[in-house]
Design a protein around this motif. Structure first.
Motif, short mmCIF file in Angstrom:
data_model
loop_
_atom_site.label_atom_id
_atom_site.label_comp_id
_atom_site.label_asym_id
_atom_site.label_seq_id
_atom_site.Cartn_x
_atom_site.Cartn_y
_atom_site.Cartn_z
N GLN A 109 2.48 1.81 -3.50
CA GLN A 109 1.59 2.22 -4.57
C GLN A 109 1.54 3.74 -4.74
N SER A 110 1.90 4.48 -3.68
CA SER A 110 1.92 5.93 -3.78
C SER A 110 3.05 6.42 -4.67
N SER A 111 4.08 5.60 -4.93
CA SER A 111 5.20 5.99 -5.78
C SER A 111 4.94 5.71 -7.26
N SER A 164 0.83 -1.21 0.00
CA SER A 164 0.00 0.00 0.00
C SER A 164 0.86 1.26 0.00
N GLU A 185 12.62 4.92 -2.45
CA GLU A 185 11.66 5.54 -1.53
C GLU A 185 12.19 5.55 -0.11
#
Length: 541
Positions: free
Chosen positions: A411-413, A408, A538
């Motif tokens: 997925q923001s990247s 989760s 990240e």
């Protein structure tokens, strides 16, 4: 645009493969439910009380309950008393199978349990914690006119667990105790047509043998064996599935060897899982039709144990290799805490099986549950294995939670990546979630069908159609785990497609034409995979 087309084609192929596997799964259940009979049959036997007249120069050691050379019989023990026949001269004889029938190697095994009919008598009451001593012999022959050949002879002790529902008064004499079934015999092959069991109850007042066991009226046995029709369906499934898994294994390993890097841990574990599945599938049982292989039950337990230990290990390693922030991946030693309980639990169950079925190879009348020491030892092994299973389950749940939490976050990247690259990683995440869903579905179906097979009558009737639930459970679950392993090797075989220079030189700075794969494991001779680079970038930010 090309990346989107490739990914859409990949998803479409995944859906097609999933549909095909679902069709095969339904067929596996229907084969057991509609074609195969019930897996086992239970046959009741009542022993015949014979008089052992060998003292009068009887030639045969074995006493037959019926037939041309049948023994001299007693109707009951009152006749024995009136004829002054001692208890040591009475033999309980059981012929297997019943008259005008034959046993067959297709029956695979025989399991017998014993029930004693014990009557209450004021002057011969059943003592508390009483033990009965059995002098038992087993013989075989393949022709009704051949001599009997001994298979085994043993003196066994069984604890009697009986209750009496009425007051122990003179008026209650003759009523029977309610006694638990006793384990009697298990043999791992049915290589002969006829079997004979002779049971003696030796009495020795001075040594206290068979004293205080009540008045035994009859000895009854219940024989359980596998149905020949089910055996043939089972063998046919194994014969069909063995080449299927072998072919996908060869294809899978060839895809790995074509890579310029060494195989990573997850790929090795998947291949090992395929080997363990093939080990179960290989239909060596065909040889049991022509050979007296009594060790087949033990061998089957070992094969299943290896597969399930490998499957549990795979789930742990599969989750661990998808934990993107973990730096200890691609090394089996990094999973010793999680794999350790699997090894300990498997070893305990193996020792328990060797103490039970291993000893039965020499003495089919043996049971580890018949003595206090054996019972405590067996319970100790089972409890340790249960504790290890609970620890494993906790580790697995924690790792699954961590994986989904990390995914989760990653997925923001994805929006910052090129479209083709983003679609590729979305596909990786989709495949992981898809496999986790399939894994949960397989585990749930195994539990559900097991419960259903235990609580139902064994078959359902829909009009003129009869569905054998127990057979459907065995063939369906067996086919399901084969399809699961097949899907694993298909989905996680390395891909040899490259995504062109414009798509590989994105925000991650990877080399053009780098090979992409469905696994997320890292660190090989060509450098880390792209998912790991994403995670590392990240983490640094």
């Amino acid at each position: 645009m090309a990346g989107a087309i490739i990914e859409n084609m990949s998803t479409r192929k995944l859906c097609i493969v999933g549909g095909i596997l679902l069709v095969f799964q339904v067929i596996a259940f229907l084969v057991g439910g509609l074609i195969a009979p019930s897996p086992t049959t239970a046959v009741p036997y009542t022993s015949v009380k014979c008089i052992d007249v060998r003292k009068n120069h009887h030639k045969s050691k074995w006493l037959m309950p019926w037939g041309p050379n049948h023994c001299k019989k007693l109707k009951d023990f009152d006749e024995a008393v009136s004829r002054q026949i001692e208890a040591n001269d009475i033999v309980f004889a059981v012929h297997i199978p019943l008259p005008s029938k034959e046993m067959s190697p297709w029956f695979q095994f025989m399991l017998f349990i014993m029930q004693l009919d014990i009557a209450f008598k004021m002057d011969n009451d059943l003592k508390e914690n009483a033990e009965i001593t059995l002098d038992v012999s087993l013989a075989y022959r393949d022709d009704m006119f051949d001599d009997w050949e001994e298979i085994a002879h043993a003196i066994e002790i069984r604890k009697l667990k009986c209750t009496f529902g009425s007051p122990k008064t003179v008026e209650s004499e003759g009523r029977h105790y309610d006694c638990d079934f006793l384990p009697f015999m298990e043999i791992g092959s049915v290589a002969h047509k006829y079997y004979l069991i002779n049971i003696r109850l030796p009495v020795n007042d001075r040594k206290g043998i068979n004293v205080g066991i009540g008045e035994i009226k009859d000895i009854r046995l219940v024989g359980i064996h596998q149905n020949g029709g089910f055996t043939k369906v089972w063998f046919a499934m194994k014969t069909f599935l063995t080449p299927s898994i072998l072919i996908i294994m060869v294809w899978y390993w060839r895809r790995i060897t074509l890579m310029t890097r060494a195989p990573v841990l997850l790929e090795k574990v998947i291949f090992a899982l395929g080997i363990s599945m093939t080990f179960i599938n290989i239909p060596v049982e065909w040889f049991s039709i022509g050979f007296d292989w009594t060790w087949m039950l033990l061998f089957g337990d070992i094969r299943q144990g290896i597969f399930y230990a490998m499957l549990l290990s795979f789930w742990i390693i599969f989750c661990g290799e998808h934990m993107m922030d973990q730096n200890e991946r691609n090394r089996l030693s990094g999973y010793w805490k999680q794999v350790g309980p699997i090894a300990v639990g498997s070893f305990c169950l193996f020792i328990f099986d060797m103490c039970e079925r291993g000893v039965q190879l020499k003495n089919p009348f043996y049971s580890i549950w018949t003595t206090e020491v054996g019972t405590e030892l067996a319970m100790a092994f089972i409890i340790v294995a249960g504790i290890c299973l609970c620890l494993y389950f906790l580790f697995l749940c924690f790792m699954v939670f961590q994986v989904f939490r990390n995914i989760s976050g990653k997925q923001s990247s994805l929006p910052a990546m090129s479209k083709a690259r983003r679609l590729h990683y979305e596909g990786l995440i989709f495949r992981f979630k898809f496999l986790m869903l399939i894994t949960l579905a397989c585990a749930a179906m195994t539990v559900i069908f097991f419960i259903v097979s235990q609580v139902t009558e064994g078959h359902w009737k829909w009009g003129d159609i009869t569905i054998q639930v127990n057979s459907a459970f065995f063939t369906g679950i067996y086919g399901m785990w084969n399809l699961y392993v097949f899907a694993l090797m298909f989905l996680y075989a390395p891909s040899h497609k490259n995504y062109g220079e414009d798509q590989s030189n994105g925000d991650l700075g990877v080399n053009s034409g780098e090979e992409l794969q469905l696994t997320t494991t890292i660190t090989h001779v060509d450098g880390p995979t792209e998912v790991y680079k994403l995670a590392r970038k990240e983490a640094q930010e």
